[in-house]
Motif scaffolding. Structure first.
Motif, short mmCIF file in Angstrom:
data_model
loop_
_atom_site.label_atom_id
_atom_site.label_comp_id
_atom_site.label_asym_id
_atom_site.label_seq_id
_atom_site.Cartn_x
_atom_site.Cartn_y
_atom_site.Cartn_z
N ASN A 240 1.06 -1.27 0.15
CA ASN A 240 0.05 0.03 -0.05
C ASN A 240 0.80 1.32 -0.05
O ASN A 240 0.51 2.30 -0.80
CB ASN A 240 -0.96 -0.04 1.26
CG ASN A 240 -2.01 -1.18 1.30
OD1 ASN A 240 -2.32 -1.56 0.04
ND2 ASN A 240 -2.45 -1.34 2.39
N GLU A 241 1.96 1.21 1.02
CA GLU A 241 2.63 2.64 1.14
C GLU A 241 3.91 2.56 0.38
O GLU A 241 4.10 3.87 -0.38
CB GLU A 241 3.02 2.68 2.56
CG GLU A 241 1.85 2.61 3.63
CD GLU A 241 1.07 3.95 3.45
OE1 GLU A 241 1.42 5.01 3.02
OE2 GLU A 241 -0.04 3.82 4.09
N VAL A 242 4.48 1.73 0.01
CA VAL A 242 5.75 1.59 -0.96
C VAL A 242 5.56 1.55 -2.37
O VAL A 242 5.80 2.43 -3.17
CB VAL A 242 6.88 0.53 -0.33
CG1 VAL A 242 7.89 0.63 -1.20
CG2 VAL A 242 6.92 1.00 0.93
N ILE A 243 4.54 0.37 -2.69
CA ILE A 243 4.24 0.18 -4.11
C ILE A 243 3.17 1.01 -4.63
O ILE A 243 3.09 1.40 -5.67
CB ILE A 243 4.12 -1.35 -4.30
CG1 ILE A 243 5.40 -1.96 -4.19
CG2 ILE A 243 3.60 -1.73 -5.68
CD1 ILE A 243 5.30 -3.58 -4.16
N GLY A 244 1.87 1.10 -3.62
CA GLY A 244 0.91 1.73 -4.14
C GLY A 244 0.08 0.98 -5.14
O GLY A 244 -0.29 1.41 -6.05
N LEU A 245 -0.06 -0.27 -4.56
CA LEU A 245 -0.65 -1.35 -5.52
C LEU A 245 -2.26 -1.05 -5.90
O LEU A 245 -2.85 -0.91 -6.82
CB LEU A 245 -0.40 -2.59 -5.13
CG LEU A 245 -0.95 -3.87 -5.97
CD1 LEU A 245 -0.37 -3.83 -7.33
CD2 LEU A 245 -0.92 -5.21 -5.30
N PRO A 246 -3.14 -0.99 -4.84
CA PRO A 246 -4.44 -0.79 -5.08
C PRO A 246 -4.72 0.19 -5.95
O PRO A 246 -4.36 1.32 -5.68
CB PRO A 246 -4.91 -0.70 -3.73
CG PRO A 246 -3.94 -1.32 -2.72
CD PRO A 246 -2.57 -1.01 -3.41
N GLY A 247 -5.65 -0.17 -6.88
CA GLY A 247 -6.08 0.83 -8.10
C GLY A 247 -4.90 1.48 -8.92
O GLY A 247 -5.15 2.62 -9.56
#
Length: 597
Positions: A16-23
């Motif tokens: 969520n915070e490092v890759i920013g995967l969702p969305g």
């Protein structure tokens, strides 16, 4: 008895915070993926890992697999039931193509789940793990008919897969293999030969086993240019695609191994077995490398996974075990001694393991995400960048994370003292299981040679230069961020050591090729430290932002920052030692004649 709790919170932080995967826009399978869905998947996977797979780990180690007189193999107690649960849950198809029955989620999600399962029970996780690699090879190189026949069943889990490379006289040097394939009139081949060290080669978990076998067609050129890949199922599919007649192949023996006893590592005998060519004749190595690269990243994940469960249990023991008094005064005055965790040397071991685990998790998930971009991104430039990253990092992840995984398992054992040497505590199993990851799917010395001999110079060094620009750009962008100053200082120092090492190799490898070979292991670990230093800096920046903005668990974010600082202060300086060894050249290493040893 050991316990395991899947690191769901840390994995979610990375995603969520490092890759920013969702969305993630423009990435099929991720654009509609919400943080809640990702958390639900990881939480359930963690529950299965902790409640189902981990309790079977010591059972599998004690019982091992049993080969019967007819060549069949029985897996340890509980494995069949656990695999049935795995299959019913659709876990094998999590990231597989929807066209063949998979769920189509990003590969990075599957990678996260695979860490949990491998940590809980490495031997069990290898059964579906090999299948994923076989699926990738068939999907990339098989005919439409082969894909339609094999992939849905393998993804669904009713059929499993293997890879058959090694022969008694032939390991890394596949050009020496002798297994032969004779063409038949119906377009199939008859495969004859013996393969060894075949993980999951025979078992009772699935209805059929699909073997991918490297062999040489009669009259093919010598060496690696004459190798072809064949799909050779245990049971020949009938007209309806169901398991039919038994093929002429069998498990001749189960290897007696140091560890991973719960996985059936077989000697496989092919006695004119029916097989079908995958891809083009004499191009088998290219097809098999699709599977091998998938497997190498999976093995790197095994190194991380064993390190994580060993670390968790070492922390529990260090908190509970009373030994001696703190150097700075009693910490448990109501008890006869203080817990181990107060002692600096115990902290050194625990923090070293923790720093590698969290950094390694970020690196391997970031790399899996780059693999998603390489295969699914709409922008061709993004695809190329993702593919470059994957190619460069595959030998580093395989070599560094498995070397460190074994070292950390030994370190965790050391925390236990004498109890770490006793079977009931489980630590000695982690050490034994972790050891294989440094050896199979290409021993780590081969990974280092692959990095130095191929990956550093591929496409005129494009991937290396892109990585250095990425890391340097991050340092420049955050140069005024006081929170990151110690991390960026150590990262820039490490990058300087890496650049010097690369320059030294360019100047000296051509003068004496042994200089490249002598430098390879240190170069792999030097590059690995810089890559870990980069993802740690990015992770610290993300944690700092979350802390300032009041997002997430504040204690978790502060612990992330403290661990990042430890990595920068205590581990990153090792880049200098690697540089010094690289620059010493091959002279003293090669000085003795062979007879002098």
């Amino acid at each position: 008895m050991p316990t395991y709790a899947a690191p769901v919170a840390d994995t979610l932080f990375v995603l969520n915070e490092v890759i920013g995967l969702p969305g993630q826009a423009g990435l099929p399978g991720a654009s509609d993926l919400t943080a809640d869905v990702v958390e639900a998947i990881l939480t359930e996977a963690g529950r299965i890992a902790s409640d189902v797979l981990q309790p079977l780990n010591q059972i599998g180690d004690r019982e091992g697999c049993t080969r019967h007189a007819d060549g069949s193999v029985t897996t340890p107690a509980g494995f069949r039931e656990a695999y049935a649960l795995f299959r019913e849950g659709g876990w094998g198809g999590l990231s597989a193509s929807e066209a063949f029955g998979g769920q189509g989620l990003p590969h990075v999600i599957g990678t996260a789940v695979n860490e949990f399962f491998s940590a809980a029970n490495m031997a069990f996780a290898m059964y579906p793990g090999l299948t994923r690699g076989a699926v990738a090879a068939i999907e990339s190189h098989g005919s439409d008919e082969q894909k339609a026949l094999y992939l849905p069943k393998m993804i669904e889990g009713s059929w499993t897969g293997t890879m058959n490379l090694t022969e008694p006289h032939c390991g890394t040097d596949l050009g020496l293999l002798r297994t032969m394939a004779v063409p038949a009139e119906d377009g199939s081949f008859r495969v004859t030969g013996q393969k060894i060290f075949i993980s999951a080669g025979e078992h009772d978990l699935a209805e059929n086993i699909v073997h991918l076998v490297l062999a040489r067609i009669e009259g093919a050129p010598a060496g690696v240019k004459g190798i072809s890949l064949f799909v050779v199922p245990k049971f020949l599919p009938d007209a309806d695609g169901n398991p039919g007649a038994r093929n002429a192949l069998s498990c001749g023996a189960i290897e007696e191994k140091m560890g991973i006893h719960g996985n059936a590592t077989c000697v496989m005998n092919y006695d004119g077995a029916v097989g079908w060519l995958v891809g083009e004749a004499n191009s088998g190595l290219k097809a098999m490398f699709t599977m091998m690269n998938e497997a190498r990243l999976g093995v790197g994940l095994q190194g991380l996974a064993v390190s994580e469960i060993a670390y968790q249990n070492a922390v529990t023991y260090a908190r509970d075990r009373l030994q001696g008094r703190s150097l700075t005064g009693r910490k448990a005055p109501d008890k006869p001694a203080d817990p181990l965790i107060v002692h600096p040397d115990i902290r050194r071991m625990l923090m070293t393991m923790r720093a590698f685990n969290e950094g390694g998790r970020a690196l391997i998930l970031w790399t899996a995400f780059q693999g998603d971009l390489a295969h699914r991104a709409a922008d061709m430039g993004v695809r190329q960048d993702g593919d470059d990253w994957m190619g460069l990092m595959t030998p580093i992840i395989k070599g560094v994370l498995t070397d460190k995984g074994f070292e950390n398992a030994v370190m965790a054992q050391q925390v236990y003292g004498g109890h770490g040497y006793i079977r009931e505590w489980g630590m000695e199993q982690f050490v034994r299981d972790a050891r294989i990851a440094q050896i199979y799917e290409g021993a780590n010395g081969i990974q280092a040679l692959d990095l130095v001999g191929r990956k550093l110079t591929l496409n005129n060094g494009r991937a290396v230069q892109d990585f250095l620009r990425l890391a340097a750009g991050f340092c420049e962008e955050h140069a005024n961020d006081e929170r990151l100053a110690p991390l960026l200082k150590s990262l820039k120092r490490g990058m300087g050591d890496l650049r010097q090492a690369l320059g030294w190799l360019m100047e000296n490898a051509k003068v004496d090729p042994d200089n490249a070979g002598a430098a390879s292991n240190d170069m792999m670990h030097l590059f690995g430290l810089v890559a870990l230093g980069y993802v740690w800096a990015v992770s610290a920046q993300a944690a700092g932002n979350a802390l300032e903005e009041g997002r997430g668990d504040a204690d978790f974010m502060r612990a992330k920052l403290a661990t990042a600082r430890f990595f920068a202060d205590r581990i990153m300086p090792e880049t200098g030692a690697h540089l010094a060894r690289i620059a010493s050249g091959a002279g003293s290493l090669m000085a003795l004649d062979a007879e002098a040893f």
